[in-house]
Scaffold this motif. Structure first.
Motif, PDB file in Angstrom:
ATOM      1  N   GLU A  80       0.827  -1.209   0.000  1.00  0.00           N
ATOM      2  CA  GLU A  80       0.000   0.000   0.000  1.00  0.00           C
ATOM      3  C   GLU A  80       0.863   1.262   0.000  1.00  0.00           C
ATOM      4  O   GLU A  80       0.640   2.180  -0.790  1.00  0.00           O
ATOM      5  N   ARG A  81       1.869   1.307   0.885  1.00  0.00           N
ATOM      6  CA  ARG A  81       2.681   2.515   1.011  1.00  0.00           C
ATOM      7  C   ARG A  81       3.563   2.737  -0.216  1.00  0.00           C
ATOM      8  O   ARG A  81       3.797   3.880  -0.619  1.00  0.00           O
ATOM      9  N   ILE A  82       4.032   1.680  -0.824  1.00  0.00           N
ATOM     10  CA  ILE A  82       4.800   1.832  -2.063  1.00  0.00           C
ATOM     11  C   ILE A  82       3.897   2.381  -3.165  1.00  0.00           C
ATOM     12  O   ILE A  82       4.305   3.232  -3.961  1.00  0.00           O
ATOM     13  N   GLY A  83       2.661   1.910  -3.213  1.00  0.00           N
ATOM     14  CA  GLY A  83       1.706   2.440  -4.187  1.00  0.00           C
ATOM     15  C   GLY A  83       1.435   3.917  -3.971  1.00  0.00           C
ATOM     16  O   GLY A  83       1.359   4.694  -4.930  1.00  0.00           O
ATOM     17  N   VAL A  84       1.291   4.329  -2.704  1.00  0.00           N
ATOM     18  CA  VAL A  84       1.067   5.744  -2.388  1.00  0.00           C
ATOM     19  C   VAL A  84       2.257   6.575  -2.842  1.00  0.00           C
ATOM     20  O   VAL A  84       2.104   7.639  -3.455  1.00  0.00           O
ATOM     21  N   ALA A  85       3.467   6.100  -2.531  1.00  0.00           N
ATOM     22  CA  ALA A  85       4.674   6.842  -2.904  1.00  0.00           C
ATOM     23  C   ALA A  85       4.803   6.968  -4.415  1.00  0.00           C
ATOM     24  O   ALA A  85       5.139   8.040  -4.946  1.00  0.00           O
ATOM     25  N   ALA A  86       4.525   5.872  -5.138  1.00  0.00           N
ATOM     26  CA  ALA A  86       4.633   5.902  -6.599  1.00  0.00           C
ATOM     27  C   ALA A  86       3.626   6.875  -7.204  1.00  0.00           C
ATOM     28  O   ALA A  86       3.956   7.641  -8.117  1.00  0.00           O
ATOM     29  N   THR A  87       2.400   6.847  -6.697  1.00  0.00           N
ATOM     30  CA  THR A  87       1.365   7.749  -7.211  1.00  0.00           C
ATOM     31  C   THR A  87       1.732   9.202  -6.961  1.00  0.00           C
ATOM     32  O   THR A  87       1.569  10.060  -7.838  1.00  0.00           O
ATOM     33  N   ARG A  88       2.233   9.490  -5.756  1.00  0.00           N
ATOM     34  CA  ARG A  88       2.599  10.868  -5.439  1.00  0.00           C
ATOM     35  C   ARG A  88       3.732  11.364  -6.347  1.00  0.00           C
ATOM     36  O   ARG A  88       3.717  12.475  -6.854  1.00  0.00           O
ATOM     37  N   LEU A  89       4.724  10.517  -6.542  1.00  0.00           N
ATOM     38  CA  LEU A  89       5.845  10.912  -7.391  1.00  0.00           C
ATOM     39  C   LEU A  89       5.395  11.147  -8.830  1.00  0.00           C
ATOM     40  O   LEU A  89       5.812  12.114  -9.476  1.00  0.00           O
ATOM     41  N   THR A  90       4.550  10.259  -9.332  1.00  0.00           N
ATOM     42  CA  THR A  90       4.073  10.399 -10.708  1.00  0.00           C
ATOM     43  C   THR A  90       3.305  11.702 -10.892  1.00  0.00           C
ATOM     44  O   THR A  90       3.500  12.425 -11.885  1.00  0.00           O
ATOM     45  N   SER A  91       2.439  12.018  -9.938  1.00  0.00           N
ATOM     46  CA  SER A  91       1.596  13.209 -10.074  1.00  0.00           C
ATOM     47  C   SER A  91       2.356  14.502  -9.804  1.00  0.00           C
ATOM     48  O   SER A  91       1.910  15.581 -10.222  1.00  0.00           O
ATOM     49  N   SER A  92       3.488  14.415  -9.112  1.00  0.00           N
ATOM     50  CA  SER A  92       4.200  15.628  -8.722  1.00  0.00           C
ATOM     51  C   SER A  92       5.399  15.951  -9.592  1.00  0.00           C
ATOM     52  O   SER A  92       6.091  16.940  -9.341  1.00  0.00           O
ATOM     53  N   ALA A  93       5.678  15.137 -10.608  1.00  0.00           N
ATOM     54  CA  ALA A  93       6.890  15.341 -11.407  1.00  0.00           C
ATOM     55  C   ALA A  93       6.921  16.736 -12.027  1.00  0.00           C
ATOM     56  O   ALA A  93       7.954  17.424 -11.992  1.00  0.00           O
ATOM     57  N   GLU A  94       5.815  17.181 -12.608  1.00  0.00           N
ATOM     58  CA  GLU A  94       5.786  18.492 -13.249  1.00  0.00           C
ATOM     59  C   GLU A  94       5.937  19.608 -12.223  1.00  0.00           C
ATOM     60  O   GLU A  94       6.693  20.562 -12.426  1.00  0.00           O
ATOM     61  N   LYS A  95       5.222  19.486 -11.091  1.00  0.00           N
ATOM     62  CA  LYS A  95       5.328  20.502 -10.040  1.00  0.00           C
ATOM     63  C   LYS A  95       6.735  20.533  -9.460  1.00  0.00           C
ATOM     64  O   LYS A  95       7.260  21.595  -9.104  1.00  0.00           O
ATOM     65  N   THR A  96       7.362  19.359  -9.337  1.00  0.00           N
ATOM     66  CA  THR A  96       8.729  19.304  -8.838  1.00  0.00           C
ATOM     67  C   THR A  96       9.661  20.120  -9.714  1.00  0.00           C
ATOM     68  O   THR A  96      10.530  20.845  -9.218  1.00  0.00           O
ATOM     69  N   GLU A  97       9.479  20.019 -11.011  1.00  0.00           N
ATOM     70  CA  GLU A  97      10.313  20.797 -11.932  1.00  0.00           C
ATOM     71  C   GLU A  97      10.086  22.291 -11.737  1.00  0.00           C
ATOM     72  O   GLU A  97      11.040  23.086 -11.734  1.00  0.00           O
TER      73      GLU A  97
END
Length: 303
Positions: A115-132
């Protein structure tokens, strides 16, 4: 183009604001991240505690390369790529974990880890553009460290549960250390005040939901050299007196204020009012777009 509200009233000996009539009755005047490794086929189950630990150790190695890449990037684009690659690696791990069968003693922590790995992966995927975007505000190194801390936070509950039954995971995750202390200036705090003084006065109301830093810049000067810079918290007001000469108004907004460099590290934007504000005049500015507002603004480069 968004329009804001600017109101002018004469002060001192000036009998009016001057200029043409307002158009509205509202106012009078790099490094590239490595590709995600491919995990080998999982061992047959149900897995004992020792066999499960072996699987976790192998999975840790899948994270090692993308984790290191995250710490070595030097550009905003490189950081975005590294975040996306790490998210792909976590998705690969999630697939691998879902194929494992474990003993009843491990069922709960195994499900929690997935579950927690899924949460982390989803957050990273959705935040890539904002991170830039944030890397262009607060810098690549600082933003990368924020991503690393968030990753550890997303996985923390699973890591704690694994430790309680003498299992380890996440040893290859980068550790950026503790987050720096957050500093939020007081409303109306003067961040810069240079010698130039006059009879000008400016009342600013921040009608937005973000803090802003207002720069009062003498006409013809770059925004990085204001005669006054003032901090306004969201929905608050403040007044600046003794403004010298004609000037332009710049304002930047965001979150996570960097006191040393006088900038926001996240969610930043930079704007200027298109008009010039006359000397020895009193103005009221409302930083909230309104229909019929007479003060147009334009996006500008970061300063």
């Amino acid at each position: 183009m968004r329009r804001w509200v600017a109101l002018c009233a004469a002060v001192g000996l000036v009998a009016g604001c001057g200029g043409e009539a307002a158009p509205s009755p509202v106012a009078t005047s790099s490094s590239t991240a490595a590709p995600a490794p491919t995990a080998s086929a999982p061992a047959a189950g149900p897995l004992s505690t020792a066999s499960y630990q072996s699987e976790l150790t192998r999975i840790d190695q899948v994270l090692a390369g993308p984790g290191r890449a995250l710490t070595r990037v030097r550009t905003a684009e490189g950081l975005s790529e590294a975040v996306s690659t790490l998210a792909e690696s976590l998705n690969t791990i999630a697939i691998r974990l879902s194929a494992l069968t474990v003993t009843s003693r491990l069922t709960g922590v195994h499900a929690l880890l997935q579950e927690r790995i899924g949460v982390a992966a989803t957050r990273l995927t959705s935040s890539a553009e904002k991170t830039e975007e944030d890397a262009r505000c607060g810098g690549t190194a600082y933003t990368s460290q924020k991503v690393q801390r968030q990753l550890r936070a997303d996985l923390s509950t699973a890591l704690v549960q694994l430790q309680r039954i003498k299992l380890t995971f996440g040893r290859t995750l980068p550790d950026p250390g503790s987050a720096p202390e957050q500093v939020r200036p007081d409303n109306g705090e003067v961040l810069v005040r240079r010698d130039l003084e006059g009879m000008g006065r400016l009342k600013i109301t921040n009608g937005t939901t973000k803090d802003v830093a207002i720069s009062i810049v003498s006409d013809g000067k770059p925004p990085g050299t204001p005669q006054v810079m003032l901090y306004l918290r969201a929905t608050q007001s403040a007044t600046v007196n003794r403004i010298g000469g004609a000037y332009r108004l710049y304002f930047k907004s965001g979150t996570d204020w960097d006191a040393d460099h006088r900038k926001f590290r996240s969610d930043c934007s930079f704007k200027k009012f298109d008009q010039t504000f006359g000397k020895n005049q009193a103005w009221q500015i409302d930083l909230q777009p309104r229909p019929g507002g007479n003060a147009a603004t334009t996006e500008v480069e970061a300063y």
